[in-house]
Design a protein around this motif. Structure first.
Motif, PDB file in Angstrom:
ATOM      1  N   GLN A  57       0.760  -1.264   0.316  1.00  0.00           N
ATOM      2  CA  GLN A  57      -0.324   0.246  -0.095  1.00  0.00           C
ATOM      3  C   GLN A  57       1.133   1.202  -0.268  1.00  0.00           C
ATOM      4  OE1 GLN A  57      -3.405  -0.041  -0.018  1.00  0.00           O
ATOM      5  NE2 GLN A  57      -2.549   2.227  -1.052  1.00  0.00           N
ATOM      6  N   MET A  58       1.910   0.957   1.034  1.00  0.00           N
ATOM      7  CA  MET A  58       2.810   2.310   0.573  1.00  0.00           C
ATOM      8  C   MET A  58       3.794   2.598  -0.677  1.00  0.00           C
ATOM      9  SD  MET A  58       4.673   1.793   4.494  1.00  0.00           S
ATOM     10  CE  MET A  58       6.183   2.141   3.813  1.00  0.00           C
ATOM     11  N   MET A  59       3.772   2.008  -1.606  1.00  0.00           N
ATOM     12  CA  MET A  59       4.178   1.400  -2.578  1.00  0.00           C
ATOM     13  C   MET A  59       3.130   2.412  -3.936  1.00  0.00           C
ATOM     14  SD  MET A  59       6.894  -2.023  -3.493  1.00  0.00           S
ATOM     15  CE  MET A  59       6.021  -3.055  -2.221  1.00  0.00           C
ATOM     16  N   LEU A  60       2.249   2.059  -3.674  1.00  0.00           N
ATOM     17  CA  LEU A  60       0.877   2.320  -4.298  1.00  0.00           C
ATOM     18  C   LEU A  60       0.635   3.707  -4.271  1.00  0.00           C
ATOM     19  CD1 LEU A  60      -1.512  -0.515  -3.886  1.00  0.00           C
ATOM     20  CD2 LEU A  60      -0.091  -0.380  -6.171  1.00  0.00           C
ATOM     21  N   ASP A  61       1.026   4.356  -2.809  1.00  0.00           N
ATOM     22  CA  ASP A  61       0.553   5.277  -2.402  1.00  0.00           C
ATOM     23  C   ASP A  61       1.375   6.144  -3.034  1.00  0.00           C
ATOM     24  OD1 ASP A  61      -1.988   4.817  -0.831  1.00  0.00           O
ATOM     25  OD2 ASP A  61      -0.667   5.047   0.789  1.00  0.00           O
ATOM     26  N   THR A  62       2.939   6.022  -2.903  1.00  0.00           N
ATOM     27  CA  THR A  62       4.386   6.302  -3.398  1.00  0.00           C
ATOM     28  C   THR A  62       4.004   6.676  -4.991  1.00  0.00           C
ATOM     29  OG1 THR A  62       5.535   5.746  -1.594  1.00  0.00           O
ATOM     30  CG2 THR A  62       6.471   6.849  -3.701  1.00  0.00           C
ATOM     31  N   LEU A  63       3.421   5.500  -5.665  1.00  0.00           N
ATOM     32  CA  LEU A  63       4.172   5.379  -7.392  1.00  0.00           C
ATOM     33  C   LEU A  63       2.731   6.903  -7.223  1.00  0.00           C
ATOM     34  CD1 LEU A  63       4.167   4.368  -9.786  1.00  0.00           C
ATOM     35  CD2 LEU A  63       2.947   2.374  -9.158  1.00  0.00           C
ATOM     36  N   SER A  64       1.337   6.541  -7.126  1.00  0.00           N
ATOM     37  CA  SER A  64       0.405   7.750  -7.586  1.00  0.00           C
ATOM     38  C   SER A  64       0.583   9.133  -7.051  1.00  0.00           C
ATOM     39  CB  SER A  64      -1.021   7.401  -6.176  1.00  0.00           C
ATOM     40  OG  SER A  64      -1.708   7.503  -6.404  1.00  0.00           O
ATOM     41  N   ALA A  65       1.656   8.967  -5.819  1.00  0.00           N
ATOM     42  CA  ALA A  65       1.450  10.531  -6.256  1.00  0.00           C
ATOM     43  C   ALA A  65       2.995  11.184  -7.015  1.00  0.00           C
ATOM     44  CB  ALA A  65       1.891  11.087  -4.479  1.00  0.00           C
ATOM     45  N   GLY A  66       3.781  10.573  -7.118  1.00  0.00           N
ATOM     46  CA  GLY A  66       4.347  10.459  -7.790  1.00  0.00           C
ATOM     47  C   GLY A  66       4.402  11.098  -9.011  1.00  0.00           C
TER      48      GLY A  66
END
Length: 68
Positions: A57-66
């Motif tokens: 979920q952290m990776m997906l949040d980071t990717l989405s924000a990026g």
């Protein structure tokens, strides 16, 4: 010729130290070469398969924000 790219990439980085893996990732990103993308994809697959649900979920949040 039957080349398993995934196996070849994993073989090339197997046993690398965290510092060596970081160097590989940074070099692949900085070079900007298209031929490096499959290798980064295989490394991401390893990360994803070994991540907890929270880490995913952290990776997906980071990717989405990026991508915004």
């Amino acid at each position: 010729m039957n080349l398993d790219l995934r196996k070849a990439i994993l073989h090339n980085v197997s046993g690398n130290t965290p510092e060596q893996l970081e160097d590989t990732i940074v070099d692949a990103i900085q070079s900007g070469e298209e031929k490096m993308l499959p290798g980064l994809g295989v490394l991401f697959e390893v990360i994803w398969k070994n991540a907890s649900e929270k880490e995913k979920q952290m990776m997906l949040d980071t990717l989405s924000a990026g991508l915004k």
